[in-house]
Design an enzyme around this catalytic site. Structure first.
Site, PDB file in Angstrom:
ATOM      1  CE1 TYR A  33      19.017 122.997 146.034  1.00 27.09           C
ATOM      2  CE2 TYR A  33      16.790 123.261 145.462  1.00 27.09           C
ATOM      3  CZ  TYR A  33      18.106 123.737 145.542  1.00 27.09           C
ATOM      4  OH  TYR A  33      18.066 125.182 145.123  1.00 27.09           O
ATOM      5  CE  LYS A 147      16.854 122.908 142.068  1.00 30.32           C
ATOM      6  NZ  LYS A 147      16.970 124.382 142.034  1.00 30.32           N
ATOM      7  CD  GLU A 180      22.736 130.731 138.479  1.00 26.09           C
ATOM      8  OE1 GLU A 180      21.719 130.322 137.952  1.00 26.09           O
ATOM      9  OE2 GLU A 180      23.465 130.350 139.437  1.00 26.09           O
ATOM     10  CG  LEU A 204      20.380 124.979 138.559  1.00 23.49           C
ATOM     11  CD1 LEU A 204      21.333 123.845 139.166  1.00 23.49           C
ATOM     12  CD2 LEU A 204      19.339 125.074 139.611  1.00 23.49           C
TER      13      LEU A 204
END
Lengths: 289, 289
Positions: A33, A147, A180, A204
């Protein structure tokens, strides 16, 4: 009025956009996505997002259906179609319906889904009210740079955060290095230096992250892509997380401990302002709102 | 004739069993599954599977829709309904459709899907023809004991195996300890002792694994649930992997190196026979086929 979505080549009402229970996205999380923030109907950093979409597809041995030009068109069509003012575009691709078999089919008909999603009022809310985070040992897979829709680990971590009264959870790697957040990149500022973890398989590559790095440098901050521990974060002058939807979310508390004086830092405010200017410029707007 | 599936409370044709593109199973992999092997229309170890289903649900902070009695009924209904001779039952539950938000909704309507899936002829084929495996560093998440639909890591590993001419991939932990396969538990036999990795967050507690441990003990093998390295596996007398669909799949080659003499071992054959007897007994059948 019912939302219109892009589904397998057509704009149709959301209630009609349905996938087979045997879609590989549904039974295997075999899909990807992207989320693209739009400001006053202009998609921001669209090319960056689409390039990442393509890289994600390569990462799962998939050819993205449609060329990037067609994806761009779809995004603009959705921007035109929606009656929302502030929204994000959500794009998803899966390897489509197939008899359930772990092996990737030699031929498949991908499922494509895209729509405009309103920006939750809470996003603004958080910016004003400052946020709290908790930390947890990173136990996700080793391809976080892709992702993918296999987001269950993130969902569970986010829920653990909620139960502890926190708004976000930060993943810690070996030596308690901050990787993260569950849906954000993490930054700290210490003595005029902005730190964030370097790109690797455990984070990411955020599009907002890239923008922040540029804006911070323009503002005269030194920028270092370098792993810092949670102890460094707790002792930092300012800490924030960033994401396409969240933009910048200042963290004033981590695991119940105040970061610095528990207020939003001056650098964070300046970076946010600089980012809003950057976005407006990039989108050809006077201002984002 | 079109397959009939159980979908949200009803038996309907497969082509009508469709979920919203916003189902949390589709956008977040926020769901679970089970696979139950049936022999001559009798589900094997149904209670064990349903108990694990319930434990998986607890693991993702979800209450399984329906009590186990109702699940049992659904399984029997599907067994009755199908015209397949040899099949597995597949059950899946997700947290259902909801506006896309990482946070788990306070209230949700789960999606429930179940159907009878034919046993692929290839399963028999593999048993006859022996199989090859490759190894790879385990980079999955740290809750592999939960049987979730977030299977993308397994899908990718399986595809890497295929590209290398292997039928399965074995995940290796620190020190090259063999955890399990992408959809199987791994066993080795060395001097009359059967070894398999102990239950932990890095392996799925296989129902077939439990049966094998019992059957092996009945056959007079010493059973040790203990981590062994890939070097141990390569030097072992016999190696096999097990799973609900695969039953036992003997491995005669790993990473291009022959295991023992490259033929199916005697113990493996005996365990398979013992397992078939165990299953027949448990299902109240004269024989499984």
């Amino acid at each position: 009025m019912e939302k219109t979505v892009f589904f397998n080549g057509k704009l149709i009402p959301l209630s009609q956009a349905k996938v087979s229970v045997l879609d590989r996205g549904f039974v295997f999380a075999d899909g990807l996505y992207e989320v693209i923030r739009c400001y006053r109907k202009k998609p921001f950093a669209l090319d960056g997002h689409l390039q990442r979409f393509k890289r994600s597809a390569e990462g799962i041995y998939m050819e993205l259906p449609y060329g990037l030009d067609r994806w761009r068109e779809i995004c603009y069509e959705l921007c035109e179609e929606t009656d929302l003012g502030q929204f994000s575009l959500y794009l998803q691709v899966t390897r489509g319906p197939a008899p359930r078999d772990h092996r990737i089919p030699e031929q498949y008909e991908p499922t494509v889904f895209a729509y405009a999603d309103p920006v939750s009022p809470e996003m603004e809310y958080r910016w004003e009210n400052l946020s709290k985070a908790m930390t947890l040992k990173d136990g996700r897979w080793d391809r976080c740079h892709i992702k993918s829709v296999a987001l269950l680990p993130n969902i569970l971590a986010r829920d653990e955060a909620r139960r502890k009264g926190a708004d976000e959870a930060l993943w810690l790697g070996p030596g308690q290095v901050v990787y993260e957040g569950t849906a954000s990149n993490a930054f700290m500022i210490e003595e005029g230096v902005l730190y964030t973890h370097p790109l690797c398989n455990k984070i990411l590559g955020g599009i907002t992250r890239e923008v922040i790095l540029k804006v911070a440098a323009e503002l005269g901050l030194e920028v270092r892509q370098e792993g810092k521990t949670i102890q460094d974060f707790l002792a930092a002058d300012e800490v924030f997380v960033t994401g396409t939807k969240r933009e910048i979310m200042p963290l004033v508390e981590i695991d119940g401990q105040a970061v610095s004086d528990g207020k939003m830092g001056e650098w964070t405010r300046k970076i946010h302002e600089g980012m809003m200017e950057y976005i407006a410029r990039d989108c050809g707007l006077d201002s984002c709102y």
